[in-house]
Design a protein around this motif. Structure first.
Motif, PDB file in Angstrom:
ATOM      1  N   LEU A   1      28.149  -8.469 -25.395  1.00  0.00           N
ATOM      2  CA  LEU A   1      27.977  -7.871 -26.722  1.00  0.00           C
ATOM      3  C   LEU A   1      26.904  -8.575 -27.540  1.00  0.00           C
ATOM      4  CD1 LEU A   1      31.773  -7.426 -27.576  1.00  0.00           C
ATOM      5  CD2 LEU A   1      30.200  -5.731 -26.608  1.00  0.00           C
ATOM      6  N   LEU A   2      26.209  -9.532 -26.933  1.00  0.00           N
ATOM      7  CA  LEU A   2      25.131 -10.224 -27.647  1.00  0.00           C
ATOM      8  C   LEU A   2      23.984  -9.258 -27.944  1.00  0.00           C
ATOM      9  CD1 LEU A   2      24.885 -13.604 -25.711  1.00  0.00           C
ATOM     10  CD2 LEU A   2      25.642 -13.282 -28.066  1.00  0.00           C
ATOM     11  N   ALA A   3      23.279  -9.529 -29.016  1.00  0.00           N
ATOM     12  CA  ALA A   3      22.113  -8.725 -29.383  1.00  0.00           C
ATOM     13  C   ALA A   3      21.099  -8.759 -28.240  1.00  0.00           C
ATOM     14  CB  ALA A   3      21.484  -9.276 -30.658  1.00  0.00           C
ATOM     15  N   PRO A   4      20.449  -7.631 -27.968  1.00  0.00           N
ATOM     16  CA  PRO A   4      19.463  -7.595 -26.885  1.00  0.00           C
ATOM     17  C   PRO A   4      18.371  -8.652 -27.040  1.00  0.00           C
ATOM     18  CG  PRO A   4      19.932  -5.379 -27.651  1.00  0.00           C
ATOM     19  CD  PRO A   4      20.637  -6.315 -28.581  1.00  0.00           C
ATOM     20  N   GLU A   5      17.976  -8.957 -28.275  1.00  0.00           N
ATOM     21  CA  GLU A   5      16.929  -9.963 -28.495  1.00  0.00           C
ATOM     22  C   GLU A   5      17.391 -11.344 -28.046  1.00  0.00           C
ATOM     23  OE1 GLU A   5      18.038  -7.928 -31.020  1.00  0.00           O
ATOM     24  OE2 GLU A   5      16.395  -6.492 -30.934  1.00  0.00           O
ATOM     25  N   ILE A   6      18.668 -11.626 -28.248  1.00  0.00           N
ATOM     26  CA  ILE A   6      19.211 -12.929 -27.832  1.00  0.00           C
ATOM     27  C   ILE A   6      19.247 -12.997 -26.308  1.00  0.00           C
ATOM     28  CG2 ILE A   6      21.247 -14.425 -27.851  1.00  0.00           C
ATOM     29  CD1 ILE A   6      21.827 -13.361 -30.685  1.00  0.00           C
ATOM     30  N   ILE A   7      19.727 -11.935 -25.664  1.00  0.00           N
ATOM     31  CA  ILE A   7      19.795 -11.901 -24.198  1.00  0.00           C
ATOM     32  C   ILE A   7      18.401 -12.033 -23.596  1.00  0.00           C
ATOM     33  CG2 ILE A   7      20.345 -10.453 -22.194  1.00  0.00           C
ATOM     34  CD1 ILE A   7      22.725  -9.382 -23.823  1.00  0.00           C
ATOM     35  N   GLU A   8      17.438 -11.276 -24.123  1.00  0.00           N
ATOM     36  CA  GLU A   8      16.064 -11.360 -23.607  1.00  0.00           C
ATOM     37  C   GLU A   8      15.491 -12.755 -23.797  1.00  0.00           C
ATOM     38  OE1 GLU A   8      13.734  -8.292 -25.462  1.00  0.00           O
ATOM     39  OE2 GLU A   8      15.007  -6.709 -24.655  1.00  0.00           O
ATOM     40  N   GLY A   9      15.751 -13.361 -24.949  1.00  0.00           N
ATOM     41  CA  GLY A   9      15.261 -14.706 -25.205  1.00  0.00           C
ATOM     42  C   GLY A   9      15.811 -15.721 -24.222  1.00  0.00           C
ATOM     43  N   ILE A  10      17.076 -15.577 -23.870  1.00  0.00           N
ATOM     44  CA  ILE A  10      17.696 -16.482 -22.893  1.00  0.00           C
ATOM     45  C   ILE A  10      17.051 -16.283 -21.521  1.00  0.00           C
ATOM     46  CG2 ILE A  10      19.827 -16.932 -21.596  1.00  0.00           C
ATOM     47  CD1 ILE A  10      21.342 -16.242 -24.229  1.00  0.00           C
ATOM     48  N   LEU A  11      16.904 -15.033 -21.097  1.00  0.00           N
ATOM     49  CA  LEU A  11      16.370 -14.739 -19.769  1.00  0.00           C
ATOM     50  C   LEU A  11      14.899 -15.103 -19.633  1.00  0.00           C
ATOM     51  CD1 LEU A  11      18.124 -11.322 -19.051  1.00  0.00           C
ATOM     52  CD2 LEU A  11      18.770 -13.602 -18.227  1.00  0.00           C
ATOM     53  N   GLU A  12      14.150 -15.058 -20.735  1.00  0.00           N
ATOM     54  CA  GLU A  12      12.725 -15.373 -20.704  1.00  0.00           C
ATOM     55  C   GLU A  12      12.435 -16.841 -21.015  1.00  0.00           C
ATOM     56  OE1 GLU A  12      10.971 -12.586 -23.390  1.00  0.00           O
ATOM     57  OE2 GLU A  12      11.384 -10.877 -22.078  1.00  0.00           O
ATOM     58  N   GLY A  13      13.476 -17.632 -21.285  1.00  0.00           N
ATOM     59  CA  GLY A  13      13.292 -19.050 -21.564  1.00  0.00           C
ATOM     60  C   GLY A  13      12.772 -19.335 -22.955  1.00  0.00           C
ATOM     61  N   GLN A  14      12.904 -18.384 -23.869  1.00  0.00           N
ATOM     62  CA  GLN A  14      12.414 -18.571 -25.232  1.00  0.00           C
ATOM     63  C   GLN A  14      13.492 -19.093 -26.168  1.00  0.00           C
ATOM     64  OE1 GLN A  14      10.999 -14.682 -26.164  1.00  0.00           O
ATOM     65  NE2 GLN A  14       9.217 -14.845 -24.848  1.00  0.00           N
ATOM     66  N   ARG A  15      14.739 -19.133 -25.716  1.00  0.00           N
ATOM     67  CA  ARG A  15      15.836 -19.579 -26.580  1.00  0.00           C
ATOM     68  C   ARG A  15      16.439 -20.878 -26.057  1.00  0.00           C
ATOM     69  NH1 ARG A  15      17.780 -16.382 -30.637  1.00  0.00           N
ATOM     70  NH2 ARG A  15      18.534 -18.432 -31.198  1.00  0.00           N
ATOM     71  N   ILE A  16      15.594 -21.922 -26.010  1.00  0.00           N
ATOM     72  CA  ILE A  16      16.072 -23.218 -25.523  1.00  0.00           C
ATOM     73  C   ILE A  16      16.967 -23.895 -26.558  1.00  0.00           C
ATOM     74  CG2 ILE A  16      14.165 -23.570 -23.932  1.00  0.00           C
ATOM     75  CD1 ILE A  16      12.902 -25.398 -26.041  1.00  0.00           C
TER      76      ILE A  16
END
Length: 133
Positions: A94-109
């Motif tokens: 249920l996480l926001a798509p932006e959060i999920i994408e950031g995790i998968l792309e390595g942008q949310r360290i």
């Protein structure tokens, strides 16, 4: 000393520069002939723990939606994992798509698994605010 070679067929110029490559803590360090570090392009640092948790979350949700398991408790028992943990991990879908994408792309360290598992809101605009504060 650099060497120069000109390819006449393609009209290109190739310059060979002697470099030294050293390993430091599992990463390569490129040094110039003068011994100075050369900046290399930084690859994203992907948090494998978060990626694995997301993969589990979506896999478990699919198992629930397909009817393979009727409840989270049944699935947790079959997987040999604590029911509470399974419930919290499944909520990651249920996480926001932006959060999920950031995790998968390595942008949310900046994110860690425990705060993601303890999020109490499904509202995407509130999730970012709760994670920041």
């Amino acid at each position: 000393m650099s060497r120069t070679h000109q390819n006449e067929a393609a009209d290109t110029l190739t310059i060979a520069v002697p470099l030294t490559i050293r390993r430091r803590g599992g990463r390569k360090l490129v040094l110039s002939p003068a011994g100075e570090e050369i900046a290399t392009s930084a690859r994203p640092r992907i948090d494998n723990t978060l990626v694995k948790a997301l993969a589990r979350a979506f896999r478990w949700r699919k198992l629930l939606e397909s009817g393979a398991y009727a409840t989270v408790a049944e699935m947790a028992d079959a997987e040999g994992i604590d029911r509470s943990y399974v419930s919290r991990v499944v909520r990651m879908t249920l996480l926001a798509p932006e959060i999920i994408e950031g995790i998968l792309e390595g942008q949310r360290i900046d994110l860690l698994l425990p705060p993601l598992l303890s999020l109490k809101t499904e509202l995407w605009h509130e999730q970012e605010r709760n994670l920041a504060g």
